[in-house]
Design a protein around this motif. Structure first.
Motif, PDB file in Angstrom:
ATOM      1  N   ILE A  35       0.894  -1.156   0.000  1.00 42.15           N
ATOM      2  CA  ILE A  35       0.000   0.000   0.000  1.00 42.15           C
ATOM      3  C   ILE A  35       0.932   1.205   0.000  1.00 42.15           C
ATOM      4  O   ILE A  35       1.560   1.520   1.012  1.00 42.15           O
ATOM      5  N   ALA A  36       1.068   1.844  -1.139  1.00 40.54           N
ATOM      6  CA  ALA A  36       2.036   2.926  -1.325  1.00 40.54           C
ATOM      7  C   ALA A  36       1.309   4.264  -1.247  1.00 40.54           C
ATOM      8  O   ALA A  36       0.378   4.508  -2.011  1.00 40.54           O
ATOM      9  N   THR A  37       1.736   5.127  -0.352  1.00 41.99           N
ATOM     10  CA  THR A  37       1.010   6.370  -0.132  1.00 41.99           C
ATOM     11  C   THR A  37       1.922   7.593  -0.235  1.00 41.99           C
ATOM     12  O   THR A  37       3.121   7.519   0.028  1.00 41.99           O
ATOM     13  N   ASP A  38       1.308   8.705  -0.596  1.00 43.57           N
ATOM     14  CA  ASP A  38       2.026   9.975  -0.680  1.00 43.57           C
ATOM     15  C   ASP A  38       0.999  11.078  -0.921  1.00 43.57           C
ATOM     16  O   ASP A  38      -0.139  10.798  -1.316  1.00 43.57           O
ATOM     17  N   VAL A  39       1.392  12.318  -0.698  1.00 44.03           N
ATOM     18  CA  VAL A  39       0.527  13.447  -1.073  1.00 44.03           C
ATOM     19  C   VAL A  39       0.700  13.782  -2.544  1.00 44.03           C
ATOM     20  O   VAL A  39      -0.192  14.364  -3.170  1.00 44.03           O
ATOM     21  N   ASN A  40       1.846  13.422  -3.121  1.00 42.64           N
ATOM     22  CA  ASN A  40       2.113  13.672  -4.530  1.00 42.64           C
ATOM     23  C   ASN A  40       1.640  12.460  -5.344  1.00 42.64           C
ATOM     24  O   ASN A  40       2.418  11.571  -5.690  1.00 42.64           O
ATOM     25  N   THR A  41       0.359  12.421  -5.630  1.00 45.17           N
ATOM     26  CA  THR A  41      -0.209  11.243  -6.295  1.00 45.17           C
ATOM     27  C   THR A  41       0.245  11.119  -7.742  1.00 45.17           C
ATOM     28  O   THR A  41       0.347  10.005  -8.262  1.00 45.17           O
ATOM     29  N   ASP A  57      -0.058  -6.602 -10.502  1.00 46.08           N
ATOM     30  CA  ASP A  57      -0.918  -5.796  -9.627  1.00 46.08           C
ATOM     31  C   ASP A  57      -0.609  -6.068  -8.162  1.00 46.08           C
ATOM     32  O   ASP A  57      -1.378  -6.723  -7.439  1.00 46.08           O
ATOM     33  N   VAL A  58       0.529  -5.555  -7.705  1.00 46.14           N
ATOM     34  CA  VAL A  58       0.953  -5.805  -6.325  1.00 46.14           C
ATOM     35  C   VAL A  58       1.094  -4.521  -5.510  1.00 46.14           C
ATOM     36  O   VAL A  58       1.491  -4.566  -4.346  1.00 46.14           O
ATOM     37  N   VAL A  59       0.766  -3.376  -6.107  1.00 47.73           N
ATOM     38  CA  VAL A  59       0.886  -2.102  -5.402  1.00 47.73           C
ATOM     39  C   VAL A  59      -0.428  -1.341  -5.504  1.00 47.73           C
ATOM     40  O   VAL A  59      -1.006  -1.218  -6.593  1.00 47.73           O
ATOM     41  N   LEU A  60      -0.891  -0.843  -4.365  1.00 46.19           N
ATOM     42  CA  LEU A  60      -2.074   0.016  -4.314  1.00 46.19           C
ATOM     43  C   LEU A  60      -1.626   1.441  -4.003  1.00 46.19           C
ATOM     44  O   LEU A  60      -1.201   1.717  -2.875  1.00 46.19           O
ATOM     45  N   PRO A  61      -1.680   2.370  -4.969  1.00 44.71           N
ATOM     46  CA  PRO A  61      -1.278   3.753  -4.695  1.00 44.71           C
ATOM     47  C   PRO A  61      -2.444   4.544  -4.113  1.00 44.71           C
ATOM     48  O   PRO A  61      -3.562   4.501  -4.640  1.00 44.71           O
ATOM     49  N   LEU A  62      -2.175   5.275  -3.051  1.00 43.60           N
ATOM     50  CA  LEU A  62      -3.221   6.052  -2.385  1.00 43.60           C
ATOM     51  C   LEU A  62      -2.676   7.410  -1.945  1.00 43.60           C
ATOM     52  O   LEU A  62      -1.503   7.527  -1.572  1.00 43.60           O
ATOM     53  N   LYS A  63      -3.539   8.404  -1.955  1.00 41.39           N
ATOM     54  CA  LYS A  63      -3.172   9.702  -1.401  1.00 41.39           C
ATOM     55  C   LYS A  63      -3.293   9.641   0.118  1.00 41.39           C
ATOM     56  O   LYS A  63      -4.308   9.192   0.651  1.00 41.39           O
ATOM     57  N   LEU A  64      -2.257  10.077   0.795  1.00 45.45           N
ATOM     58  CA  LEU A  64      -2.269  10.091   2.262  1.00 45.45           C
ATOM     59  C   LEU A  64      -1.430  11.245   2.769  1.00 45.45           C
ATOM     60  O   LEU A  64      -0.222  11.294   2.550  1.00 45.45           O
ATOM     61  N   ASP A  65      -2.082  12.164   3.454  1.00 38.24           N
ATOM     62  CA  ASP A  65      -1.398  13.210   4.204  1.00 38.24           C
ATOM     63  C   ASP A  65      -1.279  12.684   5.627  1.00 38.24           C
ATOM     64  O   ASP A  65      -2.290  12.532   6.329  1.00 38.24           O
ATOM     65  N   LYS A  67      -0.571  13.820   8.350  1.00 37.66           N
ATOM     66  CA  LYS A  67      -1.043  14.684   9.429  1.00 37.66           C
ATOM     67  C   LYS A  67      -2.542  14.551   9.661  1.00 37.66           C
ATOM     68  O   LYS A  67      -3.060  15.039  10.654  1.00 37.66           O
ATOM     69  N   LYS A  68      -3.242  13.914   8.725  1.00 39.92           N
ATOM     70  CA  LYS A  68      -4.708  13.868   8.771  1.00 39.92           C
ATOM     71  C   LYS A  68      -5.190  12.472   9.142  1.00 39.92           C
ATOM     72  O   LYS A  68      -5.019  11.512   8.391  1.00 39.92           O
ATOM     73  N   GLU A  69      -5.849  12.372  10.280  1.00 37.58           N
ATOM     74  CA  GLU A  69      -6.296  11.068  10.752  1.00 37.58           C
ATOM     75  C   GLU A  69      -7.292  10.432   9.794  1.00 37.58           C
ATOM     76  O   GLU A  69      -7.276   9.215   9.589  1.00 37.58           O
ATOM     77  N   GLU A  70      -8.154  11.242   9.186  1.00 40.81           N
ATOM     78  CA  GLU A  70      -9.136  10.681   8.258  1.00 40.81           C
ATOM     79  C   GLU A  70      -8.462  10.027   7.056  1.00 40.81           C
ATOM     80  O   GLU A  70      -8.974   9.042   6.496  1.00 40.81           O
ATOM     81  N   ASP A  71      -7.309  10.557   6.637  1.00 44.81           N
ATOM     82  CA  ASP A  71      -6.564   9.938   5.536  1.00 44.81           C
ATOM     83  C   ASP A  71      -6.032   8.562   5.940  1.00 44.81           C
ATOM     84  O   ASP A  71      -6.035   7.615   5.140  1.00 44.81           O
ATOM     85  N   TRP A  72      -5.574   8.455   7.179  1.00 48.70           N
ATOM     86  CA  TRP A  72      -5.084   7.172   7.672  1.00 48.70           C
ATOM     87  C   TRP A  72      -6.213   6.141   7.739  1.00 48.70           C
ATOM     88  O   TRP A  72      -6.025   4.981   7.343  1.00 48.70           O
ATOM     89  N   VAL A  73      -7.362   6.558   8.220  1.00 41.91           N
ATOM     90  CA  VAL A  73      -8.502   5.644   8.308  1.00 41.91           C
ATOM     91  C   VAL A  73      -8.850   5.095   6.923  1.00 41.91           C
ATOM     92  O   VAL A  73      -9.067   3.892   6.741  1.00 41.91           O
ATOM     93  N   GLU A  74      -8.881   5.986   5.935  1.00 46.13           N
ATOM     94  CA  GLU A  74      -9.242   5.588   4.581  1.00 46.13           C
ATOM     95  C   GLU A  74      -8.156   4.705   3.957  1.00 46.13           C
ATOM     96  O   GLU A  74      -8.466   3.697   3.289  1.00 46.13           O
ATOM     97  N   ALA A  75      -6.887   5.046   4.158  1.00 47.26           N
ATOM     98  CA  ALA A  75      -5.803   4.262   3.569  1.00 47.26           C
ATOM     99  C   ALA A  75      -5.776   2.844   4.125  1.00 47.26           C
ATOM    100  O   ALA A  75      -5.600   1.871   3.377  1.00 47.26           O
ATOM    101  N   VAL A  76      -5.945   2.710   5.427  1.00 44.28           N
ATOM    102  CA  VAL A  76      -5.952   1.386   6.037  1.00 44.28           C
ATOM    103  C   VAL A  76      -7.149   0.582   5.527  1.00 44.28           C
ATOM    104  O   VAL A  76      -7.025  -0.602   5.184  1.00 44.28           O
ATOM    105  N   ALA A  77      -8.304   1.219   5.450  1.00 45.64           N
ATOM    106  CA  ALA A  77      -9.504   0.526   4.964  1.00 45.64           C
ATOM    107  C   ALA A  77      -9.334   0.053   3.524  1.00 45.64           C
ATOM    108  O   ALA A  77      -9.676  -1.088   3.183  1.00 45.64           O
ATOM    109  N   GLN A  78      -8.798   0.926   2.667  1.00 47.09           N
ATOM    110  CA  GLN A  78      -8.607   0.562   1.262  1.00 47.09           C
ATOM    111  C   GLN A  78      -7.543  -0.530   1.118  1.00 47.09           C
ATOM    112  O   GLN A  78      -7.664  -1.435   0.286  1.00 47.09           O
ATOM    113  N   GLY A  79      -6.495  -0.426   1.921  1.00 45.09           N
ATOM    114  CA  GLY A  79      -5.457  -1.441   1.879  1.00 45.09           C
ATOM    115  C   GLY A  79      -5.968  -2.806   2.292  1.00 45.09           C
ATOM    116  O   GLY A  79      -5.654  -3.830   1.663  1.00 45.09           O
TER     117      GLY A  79
END
Length: 256
Positions: A35-41, A57-65, A67-79
């Motif tokens: 699960i690969a994350t960054d603000v620079n999508t 298909d072994v990498v899931l790219p996601l936007k994640l800031d 500093k933002k808890e809601e971004d973490w919640v979404e990234a973990v859920a999507q992962g």
């Protein structure tokens, strides 16, 4: 042939460039799903597209800031939706020293909060939301990217140094808290590594020469020089390594 991260799923922050991109590429090479994350999508997606062509298909790219808890919640859920579990967390994303980084008295309250929220709270939020998933599968490995600055300090960069020191100390406490769940927490402390954040330093020859003069190996590190120690800590080879601080600095700290 067995690979070092076969059957592992990792979440890596700041994976679009520099050390994070090197970690992402190495983890995939060694058999992990990421699960690969960054603000620079835009940059992240380009990097992931190249890896997908080679590895599938072994990498899931996601936007994640971070500093933002809601971004973490979404990234973990999507992962979890895609890969079903998370074995490894690499808290790599952060903001570093630039040519206009403020010192102690010139820093603003906003400067302080930006460094602390990104480099320290970002690590806390990642662990807060990933650790419950690691408990469900009986363990995991967390690697927090701190800095040699957390040991030596850097003049003119007090908020940065403080934020990396907070990450380093947090790692120690978390290692004690989470060991009983078979969750290992370690930190990597890079010295001077050639990344985009270092560009302002590497373009200044006099400054670059002065940095290299303090490194016994005689050169700055590459992102891969950090990625391989991170790989070791993520793998089962490091199953008895917990609460450690792995300095990756070419010997700079040996000279004081």
């Amino acid at each position: 042939m067995s690979k070092r991260l076969n059957d592992k799923v990792a979440l890596i922050t700041g994976a679009a460039s520099g050390q994070g991109a090197a970690e992402l590429a190495l983890f995939v090479k060694e058999g992990a799903k990421v699960i690969a994350t960054d603000v620079n999508t835009k940059l992240l997606n380009q990097h992931v597209a190249d890896l997908t062509k080679e590895y599938g298909d072994v990498v899931l790219p996601l936007k994640l800031d971070v500093k933002k808890e809601e971004d973490w919640v979404e990234a973990v859920a999507q992962g979890l939706k895609k890969f079903k579990k998370i074995d490894i967390l690499v808290n790599n994303a952060g903001i570093g020293i630039t040519d206009n980084t403020s010192g102690l008295t010139d820093s603003t309250v906003e400067d302080w909060h930006l460094f602390m929220d990104t480099n320290a709270m970002g690590h806390f939020l990642g662990m807060k939301h990933v650790v419950p998933e690691m408990k469900k599968i009986g363990g995991g490995s967390i690697i927090n990217i701190s800095s040699l600055a957390s040991v030596q300090g850097i003049a003119g960069a007090s908020p940065y140094t403080a934020s990396k020191g907070a990450s380093r100390a947090f790692t120690k406490g978390a290692a004690r808290d989470l060991g009983k769940y078979n969750i290992r927490v370690n930190s990597v402390l890079p010295g001077w590594i050639v990344t985009p954040m270092m560009q302002a330093f590497t373009l200044n020859k006099a400054l670059l020469d002065s940095l290299i003069a303090g490194i016994p190996l005689g050169h700055l590190g590459d992102p891969e020089d950090v990625a391989y120690p991170v790989l070791f800590l993520a793998s089962d080879e490091a199953k008895y390594v917990n609460g450690a601080e792995l300095i990756v600095d070419g010997g700079q700290s040996v000279r004081g």
